[in-house]
Enzyme design. Structure first.
Site, PDB file in Angstrom:
ATOM      1  N   CYS A   1     -68.625  54.326 -33.267  1.00 36.22           N
ATOM      2  CA  CYS A   1     -67.443  55.200 -32.460  1.00 36.22           C
ATOM      3  C   CYS A   1     -67.758  56.479 -32.898  1.00 36.22           C
ATOM      4  O   CYS A   1     -68.207  56.794 -34.389  1.00 36.22           O
ATOM      5  CB  CYS A   1     -66.063  54.805 -33.155  1.00 36.22           C
ATOM      6  SG  CYS A   1     -64.717  55.693 -32.294  1.00 36.22           S
TER       7      CYS A   1
ATOM      8  N   ASP B   1     -65.640  58.797 -34.138  1.00 32.39           N
ATOM      9  CA  ASP B   1     -64.563  59.012 -34.984  1.00 32.39           C
ATOM     10  C   ASP B   1     -65.311  59.711 -36.360  1.00 32.39           C
ATOM     11  O   ASP B   1     -66.257  59.093 -36.791  1.00 32.39           O
ATOM     12  CB  ASP B   1     -63.907  57.717 -35.424  1.00 32.39           C
ATOM     13  CG  ASP B   1     -62.619  57.994 -36.290  1.00 32.39           C
ATOM     14  OD1 ASP B   1     -62.596  58.399 -37.340  1.00 32.39           O
ATOM     15  OD2 ASP B   1     -61.482  57.716 -35.797  1.00 32.39           O
TER      16      ASP B   1
ATOM     17  N   ARG C   1     -64.437  59.712 -39.200  1.00 30.23           N
ATOM     18  CA  ARG C   1     -64.091  59.013 -40.377  1.00 30.23           C
ATOM     19  C   ARG C   1     -65.299  57.719 -40.720  1.00 30.23           C
ATOM     20  O   ARG C   1     -65.082  57.053 -41.924  1.00 30.23           O
ATOM     21  CB  ARG C   1     -62.668  58.378 -40.391  1.00 30.23           C
ATOM     22  CG  ARG C   1     -61.516  59.397 -40.456  1.00 30.23           C
ATOM     23  CD  ARG C   1     -60.156  58.995 -40.042  1.00 30.23           C
ATOM     24  NE  ARG C   1     -60.226  58.512 -38.944  1.00 30.23           N
ATOM     25  CZ  ARG C   1     -59.229  57.597 -38.375  1.00 30.23           C
ATOM     26  NH1 ARG C   1     -58.065  57.536 -39.189  1.00 30.23           N
ATOM     27  NH2 ARG C   1     -59.187  57.379 -37.034  1.00 30.23           N
TER      28      ARG C   1
ATOM     29  N   HIS D   1     -63.750  50.141 -35.949  1.00 30.39           N
ATOM     30  CA  HIS D   1     -63.299  50.357 -37.098  1.00 30.39           C
ATOM     31  C   HIS D   1     -61.546  50.341 -36.967  1.00 30.39           C
ATOM     32  O   HIS D   1     -61.201  50.120 -35.596  1.00 30.39           O
ATOM     33  CB  HIS D   1     -63.538  51.901 -37.468  1.00 30.39           C
ATOM     34  CG  HIS D   1     -63.163  52.777 -36.500  1.00 30.39           C
ATOM     35  ND1 HIS D   1     -61.720  53.391 -36.632  1.00 30.39           N
ATOM     36  CD2 HIS D   1     -63.621  53.416 -35.617  1.00 30.39           C
ATOM     37  CE1 HIS D   1     -61.579  54.186 -35.649  1.00 30.39           C
ATOM     38  NE2 HIS D   1     -62.942  54.132 -34.938  1.00 30.39           N
TER      39      HIS D   1
ATOM     40  N   CYS E   1     -58.238  52.571 -34.786  1.00 33.88           N
ATOM     41  CA  CYS E   1     -59.268  53.409 -33.467  1.00 33.88           C
ATOM     42  C   CYS E   1     -58.247  53.780 -32.486  1.00 33.88           C
ATOM     43  O   CYS E   1     -57.487  53.216 -31.952  1.00 33.88           O
ATOM     44  CB  CYS E   1     -60.050  52.255 -33.132  1.00 33.88           C
ATOM     45  SG  CYS E   1     -61.161  52.934 -31.828  1.00 33.88           S
TER      46      CYS E   1
END
Length: 208
Positions: free
Chosen positions: A44, A46, A48, A100, A103
């Protein structure tokens, strides 16, 4: 608009490069000659979930493709070109599809799935990209789940679905059908943002 965040990155890069050279003087010279990672990470976007950081990896260890909600669409030339290059040119041995917890893409699809067919909402690049995941959400029975349970169920189902898609893709089916080709194993992982740990959900190989 402040350029401080950009300058912070540039300064950090300079400090990092100096640190690497101090510890391993020939690291960048060797890195410039080529790459031989054994792993393709499809994850992803993302911020993080930075693959090299959460696995304590170095430059050259992981070949990477990331997008919103860690999708692998069989019609997506971007993902397919990465997988093709990774398998046929780089020589990777493992593909890891990594989702994750918490999400935002999955959350968006849960909300979109609540809309009726008469109120599908506006078509945007994001809604079109996530439409297969929204369809997957609609196929799941989430009626007895709390919001957090529903989200985790969607994230896990999404990981398994994308692993299935990868296994159906031409680069993988071709590699698995060729007895002389290097075998590739496909993994589905979930990264827990609250714990910082990865859990393996599924593994597929040529014999599966």
């Amino acid at each position: 608009m402040s350029h401080k965040p950009i300058q912070t990155l540039l300064n950090a890069n300079e400090e990092w490069a100096q640190s690497v050279i101090k510890d391993t003087p020939d690291f960048f010279a060797r890195s410039a000659t080529g790459q031989k990672p054994k792993i393709l990470w499809i994850g992803c976007s993302d911020s993080r979930v930075p693959e090299s950081v959460i696995t304590a990896s170095k430059p050259g260890d992981i070949f990477v493709h990331r997008n919103v909600a860690n999708q692998f669409h069989l019609h997506d030339d971007s993902a397919l070109s990465v997988l093709t290059f990774a398998v046929k040119e780089v020589g990777i041995e493992h593909v890891v599809l990594v989702g994750h917890t918490n999400c935002a893409g999955a959350m968006t699809c849960i909300e979109a799935a609540k809309d009726t067919a008469t109120n599908p909402g506006a078509s945007t690049p994001l809604t079109r990209w996530l439409s297969p995941l929204t369809a997957l959400v609609r196929s799941l029975d989430l009626s007895a789940c709390s919001a957090s349970e529903a989200l985790n169920k969607v994230v896990e189902a999404n990981i398994i679905k994308q692993v299935d898609n990868i296994c159906k893709s031409e680069p993988i089916t071709t590699a698995w059908a060729d007895s002389d080709a290097k075998k590739v194993t496909v993994h589905g992982w979930m990264y827990d943002l609250a714990e910082g740990r990865i859990k393996e959900l599924v593994v597929r190989d040529a014999q599966a």
